[in-house]
Write a protein that holds these residues in place. Structure first.
Motif, PDB file in Angstrom:
ATOM      1  N   VAL A 253       0.842  -1.192   0.000  1.00 41.32           N
ATOM      2  CA  VAL A 253       0.000   0.000   0.000  1.00 41.32           C
ATOM      3  C   VAL A 253       0.883   1.250   0.000  1.00 41.32           C
ATOM      4  O   VAL A 253       1.893   1.308   0.705  1.00 41.32           O
ATOM      5  N   CYS A 254       0.494   2.255  -0.779  1.00 38.28           N
ATOM      6  CA  CYS A 254       1.209   3.531  -0.800  1.00 38.28           C
ATOM      7  C   CYS A 254       0.186   4.659  -0.790  1.00 38.28           C
ATOM      8  O   CYS A 254      -1.017   4.425  -0.662  1.00 38.28           O
ATOM      9  N   ALA A 255       0.645   5.894  -0.923  1.00 40.20           N
ATOM     10  CA  ALA A 255      -0.249   7.051  -0.974  1.00 40.20           C
ATOM     11  C   ALA A 255       0.209   7.997  -2.066  1.00 40.20           C
ATOM     12  O   ALA A 255       1.405   8.120  -2.355  1.00 40.20           O
ATOM     13  N   VAL A 256      -0.763   8.666  -2.682  1.00 43.80           N
ATOM     14  CA  VAL A 256      -0.492   9.708  -3.668  1.00 43.80           C
ATOM     15  C   VAL A 256      -0.435  11.037  -2.932  1.00 43.80           C
ATOM     16  O   VAL A 256      -1.370  11.401  -2.211  1.00 43.80           O
ATOM     17  N   THR A 257       0.650  11.780  -3.104  1.00 38.26           N
ATOM     18  CA  THR A 257       0.873  13.029  -2.370  1.00 38.26           C
ATOM     19  C   THR A 257       1.137  14.152  -3.356  1.00 38.26           C
ATOM     20  O   THR A 257       2.232  14.271  -3.905  1.00 38.26           O
ATOM     21  N   SER A 258       0.123  14.986  -3.585  1.00 33.92           N
ATOM     22  CA  SER A 258       0.268  16.062  -4.566  1.00 33.92           C
ATOM     23  C   SER A 258       1.000  17.263  -3.986  1.00 33.92           C
ATOM     24  O   SER A 258       1.570  18.062  -4.725  1.00 33.92           O
ATOM     25  N   GLY A 259       0.943  17.415  -2.675  1.00 34.61           N
ATOM     26  CA  GLY A 259       1.482  18.613  -2.043  1.00 34.61           C
ATOM     27  C   GLY A 259       0.396  19.539  -1.557  1.00 34.61           C
ATOM     28  O   GLY A 259       0.675  20.602  -1.014  1.00 34.61           O
ATOM     29  N   GLY A 260      -0.864  19.137  -1.713  1.00 38.26           N
ATOM     30  CA  GLY A 260      -1.990  19.934  -1.256  1.00 38.26           C
ATOM     31  C   GLY A 260      -2.564  19.426   0.055  1.00 38.26           C
ATOM     32  O   GLY A 260      -2.082  18.449   0.643  1.00 38.26           O
ATOM     33  N   LEU A 261      -3.624  20.067   0.508  1.00 37.32           N
ATOM     34  CA  LEU A 261      -4.224  19.763   1.804  1.00 37.32           C
ATOM     35  C   LEU A 261      -4.835  18.364   1.841  1.00 37.32           C
ATOM     36  O   LEU A 261      -4.593  17.602   2.782  1.00 37.32           O
ATOM     37  N   ASP A 262      -5.624  18.005   0.836  1.00 42.77           N
ATOM     38  CA  ASP A 262      -6.415  16.777   0.890  1.00 42.77           C
ATOM     39  C   ASP A 262      -5.531  15.533   0.902  1.00 42.77           C
ATOM     40  O   ASP A 262      -5.648  14.680   1.788  1.00 42.77           O
ATOM     41  N   LEU A 495     -11.175  21.114   7.287  1.00 41.35           N
ATOM     42  CA  LEU A 495     -10.000  20.331   6.936  1.00 41.35           C
ATOM     43  C   LEU A 495      -8.712  21.081   7.260  1.00 41.35           C
ATOM     44  O   LEU A 495      -7.716  20.474   7.693  1.00 41.35           O
ATOM     45  N   TYR A 496      -8.717  22.385   7.065  1.00 35.41           N
ATOM     46  CA  TYR A 496      -7.535  23.164   7.447  1.00 35.41           C
ATOM     47  C   TYR A 496      -7.297  23.073   8.955  1.00 35.41           C
ATOM     48  O   TYR A 496      -6.154  22.955   9.420  1.00 35.41           O
ATOM     49  N   GLU A 497      -8.379  23.100   9.710  1.00 37.00           N
ATOM     50  CA  GLU A 497      -8.245  22.962  11.166  1.00 37.00           C
ATOM     51  C   GLU A 497      -7.710  21.584  11.530  1.00 37.00           C
ATOM     52  O   GLU A 497      -6.853  21.441  12.405  1.00 37.00           O
ATOM     53  N   ALA A 498      -8.199  20.553  10.832  1.00 34.73           N
ATOM     54  CA  ALA A 498      -7.731  19.193  11.103  1.00 34.73           C
ATOM     55  C   ALA A 498      -6.259  19.025  10.741  1.00 34.73           C
ATOM     56  O   ALA A 498      -5.550  18.208  11.348  1.00 34.73           O
ATOM     57  N   GLY A 499      -5.780  19.805   9.769  1.00 35.50           N
ATOM     58  CA  GLY A 499      -4.403  19.667   9.329  1.00 35.50           C
ATOM     59  C   GLY A 499      -3.378  20.322  10.233  1.00 35.50           C
ATOM     60  O   GLY A 499      -2.176  20.039  10.117  1.00 35.50           O
ATOM     61  N   ARG A 500      -3.840  21.186  11.140  1.00 32.96           N
ATOM     62  CA  ARG A 500      -2.889  21.843  12.045  1.00 32.96           C
ATOM     63  C   ARG A 500      -2.243  20.799  12.949  1.00 32.96           C
ATOM     64  O   ARG A 500      -2.916  20.007  13.581  1.00 32.96           O
ATOM     65  N   GLY A 501      -0.934  20.808  12.978  1.00 32.13           N
ATOM     66  CA  GLY A 501      -0.205  19.819  13.762  1.00 32.13           C
ATOM     67  C   GLY A 501       0.155  18.577  12.977  1.00 32.13           C
ATOM     68  O   GLY A 501       1.006  17.806  13.409  1.00 32.13           O
TER      69      GLY A 501
END
Length: 596
Positions: A253-262, A495-501
């Motif tokens: 299993v891997c992940a796609v990482t665009s560089g954005g929030l989602d 989602l921005y709030e969830a991303g803090r930290g």
């Protein structure tokens, strides 16, 4: 994860079934299984993910005589269902998630799909009844498609992909004349219609039942609206739980990482889960060799470093883009004007080449949490003023005025008489009795997301034999999102709030940017795609088609070359994609290279 196919109340030949299977074998290279009898067939090309050494399809059980089933997708609650069914006397020879489908059908009949938690397209043949029955079902979000055709005599043929469906002799490759307007007005046909006449796709959350001598009955399952008892759970808690369970697999299993929030949130939470199991997540990011605008390498690397992943930067040679365009159009089966298709295909190809079968992505977040500028602008329009016209125009590859400028008088009159897809969407939005945000969310998630995003992700990941898993599209995440306040759901504030930290500050502060192809730059003089597009838009081709004015298309192309513009580039790209798709469809009645 597989590709499925079949027919009901229809006479099909073994060569037909071989052709259908061959055209979608790329999505199921591990095993092929096809059964057929008088008036029916059922088949699967398998990509082995759960219990890879077992679980051959079509599935059959001694405790479910006469019932056959095939599955494309993943059933995440299969262990719980297996325990429940075992307590009712059913016996299973393996741990594959789809093996329980015949037993589940025996217990609940056509309502069996209401008990499934996952992404799935399922076909069940019940041959044990006095009147045999075919049941088709897809998941609530439409992550896994079933394309089908019903002939005049009521016979049904279906497949996971349109090119495969067209390999049935009775399914015509009949292009809808209005398909060009659909592509320019909404970038791809939305809803249950496709760009081919008579070829349909099941809507999200639908179950369809066919019996000999009766019409195919399609209904939306009760509860298929994303609601669940967990709707009140917090954003981060829900995402953490859904991402964690989607990392469970019997293959890498891997992940796609665009560089954005989602995708960053999914990456951080998946890495967190695997770290707890003493495993390290691999992440993949795609870009292009050379210097191009809006490159996201730095942001993707920052997310990967923060999460502690093994990061893979995949750089595509722009000289390859012309061949990638042909491949993506062929795999998609119908035109999709989003240039992200090329990036998506190339990225999943790299994932597979690196040895991974499952990839987690951040798809669906923008639709659930109001991330698009068009949604924000629509919400800002004062009450009493029309917000639908500008919103619908923002969905287009070419705005209404430009479309009408490019059309020939005959085609413009044809679309005016028939009505454009954009007109139907605007009317649908105006008829809604809900509040504005709910109306927008319902359209974005229920109509546009399945047709425009999820079908593209499904087809282009499976073109490379990769299963894409989407935590944002799980029922619990959908229910949680719909329980948030309007403020939390607009502009992805929750989602921005969830991303803090969890995510670097640079990622949280950056402007929103889609993972896509730098199209305007790629269509500039001397760039790799310009000549391919110029050839597809040749005056001779357009004149022969008769729907576009060649002189005005050439003027648009010249204007873009002199003054590159993102909006002009997208309009030109949409026309070129439709032209190429037309050529592809015309070749589908001839043998194709299924390995391409």
């Amino acid at each position: 994860m597989c590709r499925i196919l079949g027919s009901f109340a229809a006479g099909v030949t073994a060569p037909e079934l071989d052709a259908v299977s061959g055209r979608q074998r790329h999505g199921g290279p591990d095993e092929r299984g096809v059964l057929s009898g008088r008036g029916w067939s059922l088949g699967c090309d398998r990509l082995a993910v759960t219990d890879p050494g077992h679980g051959s399809q079509p599935y059959r059980l001694r405790t479910a005589p006469g019932v056959l089933a095939v599955l494309n997708g993943e059933i995440y609650n299969h262990r719980e269902l297996r325990r429940r069914l075992s307590a009712r006397g059913h016996r299973f020879d393996d741990l594959c998630d789809g093996s329980l489908l015949p037993a589940l059908y025996m217990e609940y009949g056509p309502e069996f799909a209401a008990h499934l938690d996952g992404m799935f397209a399922v076909a069940v043949l019940d041959l044990g009844r006095p009147r045999p029955r075919l049941v088709l079902a897809v998941d609530d979000m439409g992550m896994k498609p079933i394309h089908y055709h019903v002939s005049g005599d009521g016979s049904v043929r279906f497949a996971s992909e349109i090119p495969a469906l067209l390999a049935f002799d009775a399914v015509p490759a009949d292009i809808r004349e209005e398909s060009l307007d659909s592509v320019l007005a909404t970038k791809t046909p939305l809803g249950t219609e496709t760009a081919l006449r008579g070829v349909h796709v099941l809507p999200p959350g639908a179950t369809a039942v066919a019996s000999p001598g009766s019409v195919l009955r399609i209904g939306r399952r009760a509860g298929a609206d994303g609601r669940s008892p967990h709707a009140g759970t917090g954003v981060l808690e829900t995402l953490r739980h859904e991402t964690a369970r989607l990392t469970a697999a019997d293959v890498p299993v891997c992940a796609v990482t665009s560089g954005g929030l989602d995708s960053g949130l999914v990456t951080a939470l998946a890495a967190e889960e695997l770290h707890g199991e003493d495993r390290q997540l691999h992440t993949f990011h795609l870009g292009y060799q050379g210097r191009w605008p809006d490159a996201e390498h730095t942001y993707a690397r920052a997310v990967a470093n923060r999460a502690g992943t093994v990061h893979h930067r995949v750089d595509i040679d722009p000289a390859e883009l012309a061949s990638l365009l042909t491949r993506t159009v062929r795999h998609l089966g119908q035109p999709n004007a989003d240039p992200i298709a090329l990036s998506t295909y190339a990225l999943f190809r790299a994932v597979r080449e690196a040895g991974f079968t499952v990839a987690l992505t951040g798809d669906g977040a923008d639709e659930l949490f109001g991330g698009y500028d068009r949604v924000r602008r629509a919400m800002e329009v004062p009450d009493g003023q029309d917000w639908t016209a500008a919103y619908v125009d923002a969905l287009a590859a070419a705005p209404r005025l430009l479309r009408h400028h490019l059309y020939t008088p005959a085609y413009r009159a044809f679309i005016n008489d028939l009505g454009s897809d954009s007109d139907r969407i605007a009317a649908r939005l105006r008829r809604s009795t809900g509040d504005r945000l709910s109306t927008l969310s319902e359209f974005e998630t229920g109509c546009r997301l399945p047709a425009y995003h999820l079908r593209r992700v499904d087809h282009l990941s499976m073109a490379c034999a990769v299963e894409a898993r989407m935590p944002f599209c799980q029922p619990a995440t959908v229910a949680m999102a719909r329980s948030r306040s309007a403020g939390e759901r607009t502009g992805k504030r929750a989602l921005y709030e969830a991303g803090r930290g969890l995510l670097p500050a640079t990622v949280l502060r950056r402007p929103k940017q889609p993972f896509t192809l730098p199209l305007a730059a790629m269509l500039a003089p001397g760039s790799p795609l310009l000549e391919s597009v110029r050839e597809l838009l040749s005056p001779a081709k357009l004149a022969q088609d008769g729907r576009l004015r060649p002189d005005r298309v050439q003027a648009l192309l010249a204007r873009h070359i002199d003054h590159p513009s993102a909006s002009d580039a997208l309009a030109l790209w949409a026309i070129a994609v439709h032209e190429l798709w037309t050529e592809v469809v015309q070749g589908l009645r001839r043998p194709v290279d299924c390995a391409a």
